[in-house]
Design an enzyme around this catalytic site. Structure first.
Site, PDB file in Angstrom:
ATOM      1  N   HIS A 102      27.312   1.795  29.665  1.00  0.00           N
ATOM      2  CA  HIS A 102      27.091   2.166  28.263  1.00  0.00           C
ATOM      3  C   HIS A 102      26.373   1.015  27.565  1.00  0.00           C
ATOM      4  O   HIS A 102      26.477  -0.144  27.965  1.00  0.00           O
ATOM      5  CB  HIS A 102      28.408   2.478  27.536  1.00  0.00           C
ATOM      6  CG  HIS A 102      29.335   1.303  27.412  1.00  0.00           C
ATOM      7  ND1 HIS A 102      29.318   0.446  26.345  1.00  0.00           N
ATOM      8  CD2 HIS A 102      30.305   0.851  28.232  1.00  0.00           C
ATOM      9  CE1 HIS A 102      30.242  -0.488  26.503  1.00  0.00           C
ATOM     10  NE2 HIS A 102      30.855  -0.263  27.639  1.00  0.00           N
ATOM     11  N   GLY A 357      26.468   4.476  20.272  1.00  0.00           N
ATOM     12  CA  GLY A 357      27.473   3.975  21.195  1.00  0.00           C
ATOM     13  C   GLY A 357      27.725   4.937  22.335  1.00  0.00           C
ATOM     14  O   GLY A 357      27.043   5.954  22.487  1.00  0.00           O
ATOM     15  N   CYS A 358      28.756   4.633  23.118  1.00  0.00           N
ATOM     16  CA  CYS A 358      29.067   5.438  24.297  1.00  0.00           C
ATOM     17  C   CYS A 358      29.471   6.861  23.919  1.00  0.00           C
ATOM     18  O   CYS A 358      29.194   7.804  24.637  1.00  0.00           O
ATOM     19  CB  CYS A 358      30.185   4.761  25.080  1.00  0.00           C
ATOM     20  SG  CYS A 358      30.557   5.515  26.661  1.00  0.00           S
ATOM     21  N   THR A 359      30.136   7.002  22.754  1.00  0.00           N
ATOM     22  CA  THR A 359      30.644   8.318  22.365  1.00  0.00           C
ATOM     23  C   THR A 359      29.854   8.982  21.246  1.00  0.00           C
ATOM     24  O   THR A 359      30.205  10.067  20.795  1.00  0.00           O
ATOM     25  CB  THR A 359      32.115   8.203  21.924  1.00  0.00           C
ATOM     26  OG1 THR A 359      32.202   7.267  20.836  1.00  0.00           O
ATOM     27  CG2 THR A 359      32.989   7.715  23.062  1.00  0.00           C
ATOM     28  N   GLY A 360      28.806   8.339  20.761  1.00  0.00           N
ATOM     29  CA  GLY A 360      28.010   8.942  19.697  1.00  0.00           C
ATOM     30  C   GLY A 360      27.480   7.927  18.716  1.00  0.00           C
ATOM     31  O   GLY A 360      27.482   6.720  18.991  1.00  0.00           O
TER      32      GLY A 360
END
Length: 390
Positions: A102, A357-360
């Site tokens: 990520h 980021g990794c999640t949005g």
């Protein structure tokens, strides 16, 4: 030149010749760093892939807590340490590219994935798979087409064909790209293998790789690359292809490749080889050249005309506060509101940057003012009140 320098040059030449005999590859070996911690299949999965990739004339450095014979490793204890070391090695040019699970790419940068399609076993670039090229969907897809062209050219495809997946915004994207083409930017459009043809691609074209570069938004691309990489394994082990690819964007000059925590050794090996191919293909220079050509053909003016889906941003001029080190991530902001949320913080004297980021989507602020920033965003209804515990 001293005798010692001459001997070093001669030594390097003989080392390169020896490598050529062993691998069939001539020239300086690409140096690729890879972070090992965080894999759902353990660090041994990364070490195994790295050892195999080295056989293709690549110097691999693994940043992790475990070691293996025959592979260079830098011992670290946490993922955060691994990313800091990765950044340091990239900045010092000790590695040419990095592979990681990520990375918070800034808005304007997204990754170009590479898959092997099941219909004919042909490779295809997915533009794009993570990150956000723009907060406007159509604008982002137009940029994604250029990002895909850059990556395909760096991998040796002189005139990559470009198709646009038939999703929301595809027609507007096609109109914008054809206008860019008419104004001098060289684009070779693909033709659907369905009877009615055209550059708008159907699901069948995904399976057959009707285009070298398939254009879509990154959320759709992320879904597709997960399916294409793990459809034979049931989903928990990505075994086929090359991963989510390099982050491409105008002015972004680090070659950082993304893989998933679910990526298995065969795919990780492919990602390392993908990185090496981009290094050998001089991807960063190709990117500069392509952006220059696209801008000369009026890219920025075309993008300015794509305002239909963009939220109205206040006309009030807001000046960014003095720049600070920003390492604290605030998530939960709607992608369409991201830039406006940054301006709200700036207006309160809080320096902030947008990113992915990794999640949005995320906003980055200084660690010392995270709670204050979250409260400002909550009061302005950019994040939920539950997120504000201050």
């Amino acid at each position: 030149m001293s005798e010692k320098q001459v001997n070093q040059i001669i030594g390097n030449i003989f080392n390169q010749l020896a490598d050529t005999l062993n691998t069939g590859e001539y020239g300086k070996k690409p140096k690729i760093g890879i972070t090992a911690m965080g894999s759902e299949h353990g660090e041994k999965n990364i070490l195994e892939a790295s050892l195999k990739a080295q056989k293709s004339g690549i110097d691999v450095i693994v940043l992790g807590s475990q070691t293996a014979e025959g592979i260079k490793t830098e011992k670290i204890e946490t993922e955060d340490q691994a990313h800091k070391m990765m950044e340091s090695l990239l900045n010092s040019k000790e590695i040419d590219a990095a592979v990681t699970m990520h990375y918070p790419f800034p808005i304007g940068v997204s990754t170009v994935g590479r898959i092997i399609t099941p219909g004919k076993g042909k490779e295809m670039f997915i533009a794009t798979t993570t990150g956000t090229s723009s907060t406007d969907k159509v604008e982002g897809m137009v940029k994604n087409a250029i990002y895909g062209i850059i990556t395909a050219k760096a991998c040796g495809i002189k005139n990559p064909t470009v198709g646009i997946l038939n999703i929301d915004g595809a027609r507007q994207t096609e109109i914008a790209l054809k206008k860019l083409q008419s104004q001098g930017y060289d684009i070779t459009f693909a033709d659907s293998q369905r009877a009615d043809g055209g550059s708008i691609m159907r699901g069948n074209d995904l399976l057959m790789a009707s285009a070298d570069v398939m254009v879509m938004d990154s959320l759709t691309g992320n879904l597709l690359i997960k399916i294409f990489s793990s459809y034979t394994t049931g989903g928990n082990y990505e075994s086929i292809g090359y991963g989510y690819g390099p982050g491409i964007g105008e002015g972004f000059e680090k070659l950082i490749m993304i893989i998933s925590r679910a990526s298995g050794a065969p795919l990780v090996e492919g990602a390392i080889k993908y990185a090496a191919e981009l290094v050998r293909g001089n991807c960063m220079q190709i990117a500069k050249d392509e952006f220059a050509k696209a801008n000369e053909a009026g890219l920025k003016e075309i993008l300015k005309g794509l305002k239909s889906t963009k939220k109205e941003i206040s006309d009030e001029e807001v000046v960014a506060p003095k720049k600070e080190v920003v390492t604290s991530q605030i998530s939960g902001i709607e992608i369409m509101d991201l830039e406006e949320a940054v301006k709200v913080l700036w207006k309160q004297g809080i320096y902030a940057e947008s990113g992915m980021g990794c999640t949005g989507p995320i906003i980055l602020v200084n660690d010392s003012i995270t709670k204050t920033a979250i409260k400002v965003l909550a009061d302005a209804e950019f994040v939920s009140k539950e997120q504000c515990d201050c």
